[in-house]
Design a protein around this motif. Sequence first.
Motif, PDB file in Angstrom:
ATOM      1  N   PHE A  18       0.826  -1.202   0.000  1.00  0.00           N
ATOM      2  CA  PHE A  18       0.000   0.000   0.000  1.00  0.00           C
ATOM      3  C   PHE A  18       0.866   1.261   0.000  1.00  0.00           C
ATOM      4  O   PHE A  18       0.591   2.216  -0.729  1.00  0.00           O
ATOM      5  CB  PHE A  18      -0.957  -0.007   1.191  1.00  0.00           C
ATOM      6  N   LYS A  19       1.920   1.252   0.789  1.00  0.00           N
ATOM      7  CA  LYS A  19       2.832   2.404   0.807  1.00  0.00           C
ATOM      8  C   LYS A  19       3.467   2.607  -0.569  1.00  0.00           C
ATOM      9  O   LYS A  19       3.611   3.741  -1.032  1.00  0.00           O
ATOM     10  CB  LYS A  19       3.916   2.224   1.879  1.00  0.00           C
ATOM     11  N   GLU A  20       3.824   1.518  -1.219  1.00  0.00           N
ATOM     12  CA  GLU A  20       4.401   1.621  -2.566  1.00  0.00           C
ATOM     13  C   GLU A  20       3.347   2.137  -3.546  1.00  0.00           C
ATOM     14  O   GLU A  20       3.652   2.924  -4.445  1.00  0.00           O
ATOM     15  CB  GLU A  20       4.958   0.276  -3.015  1.00  0.00           C
ATOM     16  N   CYS A  21       2.108   1.724  -3.364  1.00  0.00           N
ATOM     17  CA  CYS A  21       1.009   2.236  -4.185  1.00  0.00           C
ATOM     18  C   CYS A  21       0.920   3.749  -4.069  1.00  0.00           C
ATOM     19  O   CYS A  21       0.848   4.464  -5.079  1.00  0.00           O
ATOM     20  CB  CYS A  21      -0.315   1.593  -3.743  1.00  0.00           C
ATOM     21  N   LEU A  22       0.925   4.257  -2.832  1.00  0.00           N
ATOM     22  CA  LEU A  22       0.825   5.701  -2.617  1.00  0.00           C
ATOM     23  C   LEU A  22       2.007   6.438  -3.234  1.00  0.00           C
ATOM     24  O   LEU A  22       1.843   7.517  -3.819  1.00  0.00           O
ATOM     25  CB  LEU A  22       0.712   6.008  -1.118  1.00  0.00           C
ATOM     26  N   ALA A  48     -10.678  -1.008   4.151  1.00  0.00           N
ATOM     27  CA  ALA A  48     -11.434   0.015   3.409  1.00  0.00           C
ATOM     28  C   ALA A  48     -10.521   0.897   2.561  1.00  0.00           C
ATOM     29  O   ALA A  48     -10.901   1.311   1.461  1.00  0.00           O
ATOM     30  CB  ALA A  48     -12.247   0.867   4.380  1.00  0.00           C
ATOM     31  N   PHE A  49      -9.329   1.204   3.043  1.00  0.00           N
ATOM     32  CA  PHE A  49      -8.424   2.064   2.289  1.00  0.00           C
ATOM     33  C   PHE A  49      -7.909   1.372   1.036  1.00  0.00           C
ATOM     34  O   PHE A  49      -7.845   1.970  -0.029  1.00  0.00           O
ATOM     35  CB  PHE A  49      -7.263   2.544   3.172  1.00  0.00           C
ATOM     36  N   TYR A  50      -7.563   0.096   1.165  1.00  0.00           N
ATOM     37  CA  TYR A  50      -7.102  -0.649  -0.004  1.00  0.00           C
ATOM     38  C   TYR A  50      -8.218  -0.735  -1.041  1.00  0.00           C
ATOM     39  O   TYR A  50      -7.986  -0.585  -2.242  1.00  0.00           O
ATOM     40  CB  TYR A  50      -6.654  -2.064   0.378  1.00  0.00           C
ATOM     41  N   LEU A  51      -9.429  -0.960  -0.563  1.00  0.00           N
ATOM     42  CA  LEU A  51     -10.592  -1.060  -1.444  1.00  0.00           C
ATOM     43  C   LEU A  51     -10.836   0.266  -2.169  1.00  0.00           C
ATOM     44  O   LEU A  51     -11.028   0.305  -3.387  1.00  0.00           O
ATOM     45  CB  LEU A  51     -11.802  -1.442  -0.595  1.00  0.00           C
ATOM     46  N   SER A  52     -10.796   1.361  -1.419  1.00  0.00           N
ATOM     47  CA  SER A  52     -11.050   2.675  -1.987  1.00  0.00           C
ATOM     48  C   SER A  52      -9.990   3.055  -3.020  1.00  0.00           C
ATOM     49  O   SER A  52     -10.314   3.557  -4.109  1.00  0.00           O
ATOM     50  CB  SER A  52     -11.095   3.721  -0.864  1.00  0.00           C
TER      51      SER A  52
END
Length: 149
Positions: A18-22, A48-52
Amino acid sequence: MSHWIGTTSPADAGMSDFKECLKQLRDGHPEDALLHVRKALGIAPKNAFYLSYTGLLAALAERRFADGEMLCQEALGMRHNHAQLYLNLAEVYMQCGRVQDAIATLEKGLVSAGRDFRIRRALQKIGNRREPVFGFLHRSHPVNRALGR
């Protein structure tokens, strides 16, 4: 000896992806960001954050607006009090030209998530709202609503 030694806790599941995604999103690489957030979502499908962000990036990288909207709304159903989830859904709407839906989403976010400065800034950026006719009355007051139309 604990079986957690050397592994991540459930709360951290998918966090490195997720951090790499951001980071990829911030650097202007939505396709790469989408790959990372999908990996994170695969590890923690109830986040929820990953989903969003999966929804936002499906819209940005693949122009899959209906899927993006659905995923962002599902995330909001899980955590309706976090500003970023409203911002992501509003961005999906902006990307497909649904400006009024974006505004409505951000206004709902102001109520549900508190008067977050990022939501106020996003509304200002859209900028197509005039001041209420009577500034001493709230925007939603029936007099302002009737005269503002």
